[in-house]
Scaffold this motif. Structure first.
Motif, PDB file in Angstrom:
ATOM      1  N   VAL D 205       0.877  -1.178   0.000  1.00 36.36           N
ATOM      2  CA  VAL D 205       0.000   0.000   0.000  1.00 36.36           C
ATOM      3  C   VAL D 205       0.914   1.227   0.000  1.00 36.36           C
ATOM      4  O   VAL D 205       1.720   1.399   0.925  1.00 36.36           O
ATOM      5  CB  VAL D 205      -0.890   0.034   1.252  1.00 36.36           C
ATOM      6  CG1 VAL D 205      -1.669   1.340   1.326  1.00 36.36           C
ATOM      7  CG2 VAL D 205      -1.826  -1.162   1.294  1.00 36.36           C
ATOM      8  N   PRO D 206       0.803   2.065  -1.022  1.00 29.31           N
ATOM      9  CA  PRO D 206       1.615   3.292  -1.023  1.00 29.31           C
ATOM     10  C   PRO D 206       1.273   4.145   0.199  1.00 29.31           C
ATOM     11  O   PRO D 206       0.120   4.158   0.644  1.00 29.31           O
ATOM     12  CB  PRO D 206       1.177   4.016  -2.304  1.00 29.31           C
ATOM     13  CG  PRO D 206       0.442   3.008  -3.110  1.00 29.31           C
ATOM     14  CD  PRO D 206      -0.079   1.964  -2.177  1.00 29.31           C
ATOM     15  N   ARG D 207       2.251   4.837   0.738  1.00 29.24           N
ATOM     16  CA  ARG D 207       2.017   5.691   1.910  1.00 29.24           C
ATOM     17  C   ARG D 207       0.833   6.616   1.714  1.00 29.24           C
ATOM     18  O   ARG D 207       0.081   6.901   2.655  1.00 29.24           O
ATOM     19  CB  ARG D 207       3.245   6.555   2.180  1.00 29.24           C
ATOM     20  CG  ARG D 207       4.304   5.835   2.974  1.00 29.24           C
ATOM     21  CD  ARG D 207       5.410   6.784   3.359  1.00 29.24           C
ATOM     22  NE  ARG D 207       5.106   7.405   4.643  1.00 29.24           N
ATOM     23  CZ  ARG D 207       6.032   7.770   5.548  1.00 29.24           C
ATOM     24  NH1 ARG D 207       7.305   7.602   5.282  1.00 29.24           N
ATOM     25  NH2 ARG D 207       5.683   8.314   6.684  1.00 29.24           N
ATOM     26  N   ASN D 208       0.673   7.082   0.481  1.00 33.30           N
ATOM     27  CA  ASN D 208      -0.422   8.024   0.212  1.00 33.30           C
ATOM     28  C   ASN D 208      -1.794   7.401   0.378  1.00 33.30           C
ATOM     29  O   ASN D 208      -2.797   8.107   0.443  1.00 33.30           O
ATOM     30  CB  ASN D 208      -0.320   8.562  -1.217  1.00 33.30           C
ATOM     31  CG  ASN D 208       0.880   9.460  -1.365  1.00 33.30           C
ATOM     32  OD1 ASN D 208       1.410   9.953  -0.354  1.00 33.30           O
ATOM     33  ND2 ASN D 208       1.324   9.657  -2.602  1.00 33.30           N
ATOM     34  N   ASP D 209      -1.833   6.093   0.371  1.00 34.38           N
ATOM     35  CA  ASP D 209      -3.137   5.414   0.494  1.00 34.38           C
ATOM     36  C   ASP D 209      -3.459   5.039   1.935  1.00 34.38           C
ATOM     37  O   ASP D 209      -4.392   4.273   2.185  1.00 34.38           O
ATOM     38  CB  ASP D 209      -3.204   4.198  -0.428  1.00 34.38           C
ATOM     39  CG  ASP D 209      -3.595   4.603  -1.845  1.00 34.38           C
ATOM     40  OD1 ASP D 209      -3.988   5.778  -2.027  1.00 34.38           O
ATOM     41  OD2 ASP D 209      -3.518   3.762  -2.751  1.00 34.38           O
ATOM     42  N   GLN D 210      -2.707   5.543   2.882  1.00 39.20           N
ATOM     43  CA  GLN D 210      -3.156   5.415   4.272  1.00 39.20           C
ATOM     44  C   GLN D 210      -4.192   6.500   4.538  1.00 39.20           C
ATOM     45  O   GLN D 210      -4.025   7.656   4.128  1.00 39.20           O
ATOM     46  CB  GLN D 210      -1.971   5.571   5.230  1.00 39.20           C
ATOM     47  CG  GLN D 210      -2.429   5.515   6.697  1.00 39.20           C
ATOM     48  CD  GLN D 210      -1.264   5.481   7.679  1.00 39.20           C
ATOM     49  OE1 GLN D 210      -0.122   5.761   7.312  1.00 39.20           O
ATOM     50  NE2 GLN D 210      -1.565   5.136   8.923  1.00 39.20           N
ATOM     51  N   ILE D 211      -5.293   6.123   5.198  1.00 38.19           N
ATOM     52  CA  ILE D 211      -6.300   7.127   5.570  1.00 38.19           C
ATOM     53  C   ILE D 211      -6.047   7.529   7.009  1.00 38.19           C
ATOM     54  O   ILE D 211      -5.888   6.676   7.884  1.00 38.19           O
ATOM     55  CB  ILE D 211      -7.728   6.591   5.405  1.00 38.19           C
ATOM     56  CG1 ILE D 211      -7.934   6.067   3.983  1.00 38.19           C
ATOM     57  CG2 ILE D 211      -8.754   7.672   5.717  1.00 38.19           C
ATOM     58  CD1 ILE D 211      -9.338   5.627   3.670  1.00 38.19           C
ATOM     59  N   GLY D 212      -6.011   8.822   7.264  1.00 37.42           N
ATOM     60  CA  GLY D 212      -5.726   9.320   8.609  1.00 37.42           C
ATOM     61  C   GLY D 212      -4.288   8.992   8.985  1.00 37.42           C
ATOM     62  O   GLY D 212      -3.458   8.666   8.118  1.00 37.42           O
ATOM     63  N   SER D 213      -3.984   9.057  10.267  1.00 40.60           N
ATOM     64  CA  SER D 213      -2.623   8.794  10.735  1.00 40.60           C
ATOM     65  C   SER D 213      -2.558   7.396  11.335  1.00 40.60           C
ATOM     66  O   SER D 213      -3.583   6.781  11.629  1.00 40.60           O
ATOM     67  CB  SER D 213      -2.227   9.810  11.812  1.00 40.60           C
ATOM     68  OG  SER D 213      -2.458  11.113  11.335  1.00 40.60           O
ATOM     69  N   SER D 214      -1.355   6.920  11.549  1.00 36.73           N
ATOM     70  CA  SER D 214      -1.173   5.628  12.201  1.00 36.73           C
ATOM     71  C   SER D 214      -1.778   5.704  13.592  1.00 36.73           C
ATOM     72  O   SER D 214      -1.525   6.651  14.337  1.00 36.73           O
ATOM     73  CB  SER D 214       0.322   5.291  12.301  1.00 36.73           C
ATOM     74  OG  SER D 214       0.843   5.082  11.000  1.00 36.73           O
ATOM     75  N   GLY D 215      -2.595   4.705  13.907  1.00 36.14           N
ATOM     76  CA  GLY D 215      -3.275   4.723  15.212  1.00 36.14           C
ATOM     77  C   GLY D 215      -4.713   5.199  15.116  1.00 36.14           C
ATOM     78  O   GLY D 215      -5.502   5.006  16.043  1.00 36.14           O
ATOM     79  N   ASP D 216      -5.086   5.780  13.970  1.00 36.25           N
ATOM     80  CA  ASP D 216      -6.481   6.231  13.793  1.00 36.25           C
ATOM     81  C   ASP D 216      -7.380   5.109  13.297  1.00 36.25           C
ATOM     82  O   ASP D 216      -8.583   5.309  13.124  1.00 36.25           O
ATOM     83  CB  ASP D 216      -6.549   7.357  12.756  1.00 36.25           C
ATOM     84  CG  ASP D 216      -5.899   8.642  13.269  1.00 36.25           C
ATOM     85  OD1 ASP D 216      -5.568   8.693  14.476  1.00 36.25           O
ATOM     86  OD2 ASP D 216      -5.737   9.571  12.459  1.00 36.25           O
ATOM     87  N   GLY D 217      -6.818   3.947  13.053  1.00 38.07           N
ATOM     88  CA  GLY D 217      -7.551   2.891  12.353  1.00 38.07           C
ATOM     89  C   GLY D 217      -8.890   2.533  12.985  1.00 38.07           C
ATOM     90  O   GLY D 217      -9.913   2.435  12.314  1.00 38.07           O
ATOM     91  N   TRP D 218      -8.903   2.362  14.304  1.00 37.01           N
ATOM     92  CA  TRP D 218     -10.131   1.904  14.948  1.00 37.01           C
ATOM     93  C   TRP D 218     -11.228   2.956  14.834  1.00 37.01           C
ATOM     94  O   TRP D 218     -12.378   2.638  14.506  1.00 37.01           O
ATOM     95  CB  TRP D 218      -9.855   1.571  16.417  1.00 37.01           C
ATOM     96  CG  TRP D 218     -11.063   1.044  17.116  1.00 37.01           C
ATOM     97  CD1 TRP D 218     -11.783   1.663  18.097  1.00 37.01           C
ATOM     98  CD2 TRP D 218     -11.727  -0.184  16.846  1.00 37.01           C
ATOM     99  NE1 TRP D 218     -12.844   0.897  18.465  1.00 37.01           N
ATOM    100  CE2 TRP D 218     -12.840  -0.259  17.710  1.00 37.01           C
ATOM    101  CE3 TRP D 218     -11.490  -1.237  15.942  1.00 37.01           C
ATOM    102  CZ2 TRP D 218     -13.709  -1.338  17.711  1.00 37.01           C
ATOM    103  CZ3 TRP D 218     -12.367  -2.314  15.949  1.00 37.01           C
ATOM    104  CH2 TRP D 218     -13.455  -2.354  16.827  1.00 37.01           C
ATOM    105  N   GLN D 219     -10.835   4.203  15.048  1.00 40.03           N
ATOM    106  CA  GLN D 219     -11.822   5.284  14.999  1.00 40.03           C
ATOM    107  C   GLN D 219     -12.423   5.412  13.593  1.00 40.03           C
ATOM    108  O   GLN D 219     -13.628   5.579  13.425  1.00 40.03           O
ATOM    109  CB  GLN D 219     -11.112   6.576  15.413  1.00 40.03           C
ATOM    110  CG  GLN D 219     -12.042   7.763  15.606  1.00 40.03           C
ATOM    111  CD  GLN D 219     -11.278   9.080  15.403  1.00 40.03           C
ATOM    112  OE1 GLN D 219     -10.044   9.135  15.561  1.00 40.03           O
ATOM    113  NE2 GLN D 219     -12.009  10.119  15.044  1.00 40.03           N
TER     114      GLN D 219
END
Lengths: 374, 414, 374, 414
Positions: D205-219
Motif C-alpha cells: 500500500v503506497p504511503r499516500n493510500d493510508q487514511i488518517g494517521s497511524s493509530g487512527d484505524g479503529w476510529q
C-alpha cells in the motif's frame, strides 16, 4: 436397569473405535459426492469384524441374539460418528418389520442375508401427499399387486428388496400391512431425492403393477405398523442422541481454544451457560432414548409412551445442539469446510422422520394418560 | 470385624427382638440405640457406631422397617452438624454434642448465607474477633431454616480481613441461648416464613467451640454442604418409611418430625407438583385442548427424563463411580420442570389461576405453586451458579476472570 | 403514528408524577390490608387534579374527548406504578361497555358520574364454570330479571352498578348482551374472592331475581361483546407493559448495585443478557400494545388481530419480566418485604384475565388470515 | 444557500428535464449527475454535492422516481468507502477515488474481519509494516463480500504491537490489482459462497493510500461501521424503487446491480421468509393444526411487533432523537424471528423439510431457509455481542472485566 453392563460398555468402545478408524469425516465428505453414498468396505466390516449386523436378531437367523439395548448402543455410536450406511434402513428398520410381522419362513428367508450384509432391504412408507406429520397411508395392494409411488425411502438406491407399507384392498377392516417387493421387478423405478443430509440417501420409488408378497400371516399383523413406527422412532432417537453429544463435545472443544477479547470464550457465561443447558437437555434426551430401548428389550407395556418421549426429546435436543454448535463456532461454524453443518443437516432430517416433536407430544398424552391410570 | 448382610440381619434382629417396644419412651429408646451402635451403624465404634460400610445401611433400614422400629433423630440440619463434627471436630466437641443430636434433645441450624453473600458464600462479612477466651461475633445471617427453635448453629465467620477471602474464614458452634443472638422470621412472597434472619450483636463463642483452626472455615463448610447435597433428596424419606404400626413412641416421633419438617411443607409446591397435572387436566377437560396438550407433554417429557437421569447417576454411583457435580444437572432440571409446571398449571386453570385460598383450585394449592416456583431456581444455589458448576466441572470449561483474589478488605463488596 | 405527540408525552409525565407522589409502594402495601383496597383520596385526585376520569370519553358525557391512545398512556403509567384503584374496572371496562353498546340516554345517565368518579361501575362476566380460557357464558336474562352467580368481578366490593353479561332468554339468536343492575338491589350479594394479587379486588356476586335493564337497543348490539373483550384485552395489555417496564428497571438497578465475587453482578453476562432479552421482549410487547390502542383510536379494521397480538405479547413479556426480576434479585426477590412479588402477582392475575396467550394466539390466526387475504 | 422543498423540486425538475434521457450512456449520465451535484446532494459542494440537509433527500428521490431517472452507483460497499473518505480521507484521496465510486467504474470491499478476530474486530493481527514509501501487508481477512470483483478494499491492519490493541491499528486503501493479494471464495453450509477469504503476502500500500494517521484505524473503522449499520436496511431499496420505465440505461444499471447484489440473494432466506408462512400453512392445511397455529402465531406476533418497534424507533429519530444502539434490538429480534420461522417452516413441512432442490417444497426455498437461518445470529455481530451492546449502552449495565488492555503483543490471542 439404568446402568450399562461391562459387556455393553465394551461393545460401545469397540464400535466407537471401529468408527473412529473407518468413518472419518473426510471419508464421509467423499462419500457425500459418490453415488452409493456409503463405503461398502467399512460397511462389510460391521458384519465381518464387529459382528453387529444383527445385534438384536435371534441367533437362529444369524444375529447376535442380544437385545434392543445393545442395538441402541451401536446406533448411538453411529449417530455420533455420522456414519453413512444403510445399517439403519436395512439392519434395523427392515429387519424389525420382518421380526415383528414376518412368518418364520419369511424370517428364515430374509434375515440371515440382511444380518450378514449380503442383501439390503428398506421400508417404503411415505406417500406423495398427506405426509405433514407421519405417513398417512392410503395406497393399497390388490391381487398381490401394488401400484403407487413412495418417497423418502431410505437408501432406495441400493436396496435389494422393498418392504412396502400399504393397505389390503380385499380386507374390509383395511389395516396397514407390509409387503415384500424385489427391486429387480421391472415395474419398479427408483429416483434419487435430494436431501439436505447428504450422509443419508433417500429416494422416490414408483411401483407399477409390482408383484408383492404379504409379510406375515393374513390375520396376525394387526397393530404391527404402530409398533414398527414406535421401534423406528426409538432407533432414530438412539442414533440422534449420539450426534447431539458429538456436537456438544466439539463445541466445548472449540470454545476452549477460541480466544476473543484476550480471553477464552469458554470463560464467558454466554457460552458456558449455553453449553451447560445443552448438556442437561442432551442428558435428558439420552435418558429418554435409553429408557425406551430398555422398554423394548423388556417388552414393557409402557413402551409406546416411552417411544414418544424418546423421539420428542431427541428431536429437540439434537436440533438445539445443532443450532448452538453453529452459534458457538461463530462464522466458521456456518462454513462448508467446518464439520458442524454435517451434523446439523442430519439433525434436521432426523427431526422430521417418523414424527416431529409436536406429533409425538400430542400422541404422548393419549399414551401417558393410560399409563397414569394404571 | 467384617460385616456381611447375614451378620447384620442376625445381630440386629436379636437386638430388636430384645429391646424394641413401640410403647417405650423415645429418649430412652434412642439412648439404647446409641449405646448399641444401631442408630448410626456406619459411624465409628468410638462414636456410637459400628464401622459398617454404607452399602449395608439399606439392610439395617429394612430390619428397622420390618418391625416398625423408630431410629435416632435424623431430620433437618442435625445430621449435617453431626457429620461435620465427626469429620472436623475434636473429641471434646464430639463428646459434648453428638449424643444429644442423635437423641433429638438438641437441634441445630446452619449459619452460612448472608444478605451480602448469597451465591458467593465465601464472601461472608460476619466478624469473629478473638477477645480473651471468647470469639465475639457481629453480623447477620439469613435463609436460616429452623433458627427459631435451634439450640446451636454451625457458624461461618471471618476472623482475618487481610488475607484472601477463602482463607480468612473460621467455623464455630454458636449457642443460641444468649443475649447477643436475635432471630427474626423472614416472610416470603408465598406467605410462608420458612427461613429466619439471625442477628449477632457481640454474641459469644467460647474458644473451645471453634471447629478446626482459624482459616479452616471454608474447607469445613464444604464438608457440611457436601452432606447437605447428598441428603437433599432424603429429607422426606424417613417420614414416609412407615406408619402402619401403633404405639406411644410413634406419636412422640411424629411431634418431633412435624416441628422439624414444618419449614419444608411448601417444597413440593416449589417443585411444581407435577403429580397433580394429569388428574387436573382430565378434571378440567384441558387434556382435550391441543395447546395445553403440547405444554403438558413437554412437562411430562422433562420430568420423566430427569427422573431417569437421576436413576442413571445413582446406578453409576452404585457401580463405584464417585458422586460428581451431576447434582447440579438435577437441580437445573428441577428448575426447568417447576417453571414448566407453573406454566401448565396456569394454562389449565385459566382465570382461576388468579384465585387463592380455600375457595380456589385445589383449595389454594395451585396458587401456592404459582407463588412458590420462583424460589426453586434460587434456593440452594441459583440456576446461574449451577450452570457455572456444570460448565466448569463437568464440561471442563474455563473460569471467569476473578476479581476477588486479593486481601478480602480490598475486595469490592455490597 | 408511531411517535407520541408532545401533548401525549406531557400527559404521561403528569400521570407519572402524580402516581410517584400518591401511589407509593408503602401506601399500596397498607391498602392491600384494608377492605376497600384503594385510596379514595388519591382516586378522586385522578378526576379533580389530573382530569383523567374519562380520557377517551366524549366531552358531552363529561370526558376529555381524547382517544384510546391517551387512555393507553394513562393505563401504562398506572400499571407501572401498580396503582390500586377501580379505574380499570369502572372508567375503562364499564365505561367502554356503555360507550360501545349503551343508548344515548344510558350514556347520558351513567357516563358523567363514572367520569367524575361519583359512581363506580363494573362488568360482571365470568360464570362459575367454563372459564378455563375466556368466559363461556350460558346464563340468561328473562323478563328483565337475572339470576345467577358471577365471579372474578373486578372491584365488586365497591361497585354502585354492575354491568352483567348474559344472554337474552327471549332472543332466538341468543347473543351475548349487557344488562345494568344496581348494587343496592336486595337480590345481590357480594363476597370477596381471595386473589393472589391483593392490589386488585375481585368478588363473587350472586344475583337472585335481580331486576336488570338492557344496555343498548334490542337490535343494535350484535358483536358488541367481542369488541368489548378486545377493547378490554388491549386496555389490560397497556397496563401490563407498564408493569413489565418497572420490573426491568428495578432489576437493572438492583443488579448495578449488587456485588458478588468482587464484581457487580450487572457485569456478568448471565445477568446482562437476561436483561437485554427482556428489554427486547418488553419493547416488542409495548409496540403491540401501542399499535392496538392506535388501531382502536383510528377505528382500524385490523384491530381484532392487533388486540390478540397485544394481549398475547403483554402476557408473555410481563410474566417473563416477573420471573426474571425475582431471579435477578436472588433470594431477596422472593421475600415479602421486597417489592418484586407485588408486580409478579399483578402479572400473573393479568395474564389469565381476558384470555391466556394460548387463547389469543389461536384466535389471532383466524384474524390475521383474514388480514393477509386483503 | 438555504434549501427548501420547493427550491429542490424546481431546480431538480429543470435539471432532469434538460438532461435525463433513458437511452443515454450510464457512465455519461452519472458524470453529469456528479458534476451537477445531484448524485449525492447531501455531500459538500466541493465534493460533487449540494450541501443539502438529509431531510430533503426524500424529495430528491421522489423527483428521480417520478421520471424514472437512474442515479449514481450506490449499492454494496462503495458508499461506505465514499463516506469514510469524505470523513477521514485527504483531498488527494477524495480526488482520486470519489468520482469513480459514484460512476460505478471502481468497486470496493471491506477488509475488517479476520479468522482470529470475529466478534473482537479490534483484535486484528494483519500486519502493516512501513518499508520506505510503502506499507507491507501480511495476514488474512475473511467474510469479505464481493472481494472477487473489487478494485479496492478498506483495510484495517496493525502497525504497532507494543501499545493497547485499539491504538495500534491503522486504516488503508488496498489495491486488489497486485500479486500479493489472493482471493478465495468461502463456501457456506447452505451451498452459497457469498464471502471470500483474502490473503496478503507482502501486499503493498503506497504511503499516500493510508487514511488518517497511524493509530487512527479503529476510529475510522467505526465511521465505516456506523454507515454500514445505517444503510443495512437500504441495500434493496434502490433496486425496488423503479422498473416501470424502458430504456437502454436501465439494462446497464440492472447488470451492475445484479453483480453487486448476487452475494445478498439469500439474505431474505436467512431472515426466515416470514412472508410465505401463512400461504404455505393454508396450502398444506397446517393452519388447521392447533400445535402449528400456536407456533405460527408466536412468529406473527414477534414479527409484527418487531416491525412496529422499528417504526417507533424511526419515528423517534424523525422527531430529532439521535439514532442509538437500538439497532441491536432490531438485530436481536431478527434472529429470534428467523429461528422461529425455521421452526414453523419445519413444522408445516413435516418430512418434506428434509428435501431440497427443485423437487422439494417451494422448489428448494424451504430447505434453503432452514440451512441459512443459522447465519443471522452470527453475521454482522453475534446475538451475544448484541446483548452486550444492549445491556451496556441501552440499559447502562456494567462491562465485564477486560483482559485485553495491555500492550497488544502480550494479549492472549488465538
Amino acid at each position: 436397569m439404568f446402568a450399562f453392563t461391562d459387556e455393553q460398555l465394551q461393545l460401545r468402545e469397540s464400535v466407537r473405535r471401529y468408527l473412529i478408524d473407518h468413518a472419518t469425516v473426510s471419508r464421509t465428505r467423499e462419500l457425500m459426492d459418490e453415488s452409493a453414498g456409503f463405503d461398502r468396505l467399512s460397511f462389510q466390516g460391521l458384519f465381518n469384524e464387529l459382528g453387529i449386523g444383527g445385534v438384536h436378531i435371534p441367533e437362529e437367523y444369524g444375529g447376535a441374539g442380544l437385545s434392543y439395548v445393545e442395538l441402541s448402543i451401536v446406533l448411538e455410536e453411529m449417530g455420533r460418528a455420522l456414519y453413512p450406511s444403510p445399517y439403519l434402513s436395512s439392519n434395523v428398520f427392515a429387519a424389525n418389520a420382518l421380526l415383528l410381522i414376518g412368518t418364520s419362513e419369511q424370517k428364515a428367508e430374509w434375515l440371515p442375508s440382511i444380518t450378514s450384509g449380503e442383501r439390503l432391504a428398506t421400508v417404503a412408507l411415505y406417500e406423495e401427499s398427506n405426509r405433514s406429520i407421519v405417513a398417512n397411508i392410503e395406497q393399497s395392494v390388490t391381487d398381490q399387486s401394488f401400484t403407487g409411488t413412495k418417497s423418502f425411502v431410505l437408501d432406495a438406491n441400493v436396496a435389494d428388496v422393498f418392504i412396502v407399507v400399504a393397505r389390503d384392498g380385499f380386507d374390509p377392516v383395511n389395516p396397514l400391512r407390509f409387503w415384500l417387493a424385489h427391486s429387480n421387478d421391472s415395474g419398479i423405478q427408483t429416483i434419487a431425492m435430494e436431501s439436505i443430509d447428504s450422509t443419508r440417501r433417500i429416494g422416490r420409488v414408483s411401483f407399477e403393477n409390482v408383484k408383492v408378497e404379504r409379510l406375515g400371516d393374513r390375520n396376525q399383523d394387526h397393530g404391527g405398523f404402530g409398533k414398527f413406527i414406535d421401534f423406528a422412532s426409538v432407533a432414530l432417537a438412539n442414533e440422534m442422541v449420539g450426534g447431539a453429544q458429538w456436537l456438544l463435545e466439539s463445541s466445548v472443544e472449540y470454545a476452549n481454544h477460541r480466544v476473543q477479547f484476550g480471553r477464552s470464550i469458554s470463560s464467558m457465561q454466554a457460552i458456558k451457560h449455553k453449553c451447560a443447558d445443552l448438556l442437561l437437555e442432551i442428558e435428558l434426551a439420552k435418558s429418554g432414548a435409553y429408557r425406551a430401548a430398555q422398554a423394548i428389550a423388556a417388552a414393557d407395556s409402557a413402551f409406546p409412551a416411552y417411544a414418544s418421549i424418546a423421539k420428542a426429546a431427541a428431536n429437540d435436543a439434537y436440533m438445539q445442539a445443532a443450532a448452538d454448535a453453529i452459534q458457538i463456532h461463530g462464522g466458521i461454524g456456518f462454513t462448508w469446510d467446518n464439520d458442524t453443518h454435517l451434523w446439523f443437516k442430519r439433525a434436521k432430517s432426523s427431526q422430521v422422520l417418523f414424527g416431529t416433536s409436536e406429533f409425538h407430544r400430542d400422541q404422548l398424552l393419549d399414551r401417558i394418560a393410560v399409563l397414569e391410570a394404571d | 470385624m467384617e460385616w456381611t448382610e447375614a451378620s447384620v440381619r442376625n445381630e440386629l434382629r436379636s437386638f430388636l427382638e430384645a429391646n424394641w417396644d413401640p410403647n417405650s419412651d423415645l429418649l430412652d429408646w434412642r439412648n439404647k440405640l446409641i449405646d448399641a451402635g444401631w442408630g448410626m451403624p456406619s459411624w465409628p465404634e468410638r462414636w456410637y457406631g459400628r464401622d459398617m460400610p454404607q452399602s449395608l445401611l439399606s439392610v439395617v433400614a429394612e430390619e428397622f422397617a420390618s418391625v416398625g422400629a423408630v431410629t435416632v433423630a435424623r431430620t433437618g440440619i442435625r445430621l449435617l452438624a453431626a457429620e461435620t463434627l465427626l469429620a472436623h471436630g475434636n473429641d471434646a466437641q464430639r463428646e459434648r454434642y453428638l449424643r444429644k443430636i442423635l437423641t433429638g434433645e438438641e437441634t441445630w441450624c446452619q449459619l452460612f448465607s448472608e444478605p451480602g453473600s448469597g451465591s458467593d458464600l465465601a464472601g461472608s462479612t460476619t466478624r469473629a474477633d478473638l477477645v480473651g477466651d471468647h470469639w465475639i461475633i457481629n453480623g447477620q445471617k439469613v435463609w436460616t431454616t429452623s433458627a427459631h427453635h435451634a439450640d446451636f448453629g454451625l457458624l461461618l465467620a471471618r476472623h482475618d480481613w487481610d488475607i484472601p477471602k477463602h482463607q480468612g474464614l473460621s467455623y464455630f458452634i454458636l449457642n443460641f441461648h444468649q443475649a447477643g443472638v436475635e432471630v427474626h422470621p423472614l416472610r416470603q412472597m408465598n406467605g410462608h416464613a420458612s427461613f429466619n434472619q439471625v442477628f449477632f450483636n457481640d454474641a459469644k463463642v467460647p474458644r473451645n467451640d471453634q471447629i478446626g483452626s482459624s482459616g479452616d472455615g471454608w474447607q469445613i463448610a464444604m464438608t457440611t454442604l457436601m452432606h447437605e447435597r447428598r441428603n437433599a433428596g432424603n429429607i422426606f424419606v424417613e417420614a414416609r418409611r412407615r406408619g402402619d404400626f401403633e404405639g406411644l413412641i410413634y406419636e412422640h416421633e411424629a411431634e418431633e418430625t412435624k416441628v422439624v419438617l414444618a419449614p419444608y411443607t411448601w417444597y413440593p409446591l416449589r417443585a411444581g407438583r407435577v403429580d397433580i397435572v394429569l388428574p387436573r387436566a382430565s378434571d378440567t377437560g384441558a387434556i382435550n385442548n391441543p395447546a395445553a396438550r403440547q405444554e403438558i407433554a413437554k412437562l411430562m417429557i422433562m420430568s420423566r427424563c430427569a427422573e431417569w437421569t437421576a436413576l442413571r447417576a445413582r446406578a453409576a454411583q452404585q457401580q463405584g463411580q464417585p458422586q460428581g457435580p451431576e447434582g447440579s444437572l438435577g437441580k437445573l432440571a428441577g428448575s426447568n420442570i417447576a417453571r414448566q409446571a407453573a406454566k401448565v398449571h396456569t394454562l389449565i386453570s385459566g382465570v382461576d389461576a388468579m384465585a387463592c385460598g380455600n375457595d380456589s383450585p385445589e383449595s389454594g394449592i395451585i396458587a401456592e405453586i404459582l407463588l412458590s416456583v420462583p424460589a426453586i431456581s434460587i434456593a440452594g444455589g441459583t440456576d446461574e451458579i449451577q450452570r457455572n458448576i456444570i460448565s466448569e466441572r463437568v464440561l471442563g470449561m474455563q473460569k471467569e476472570p476473578r476479581m476477588d483474589t486479593g486481601p478480602f478488605k480490598d475486595v469490592r463488596k455490597n
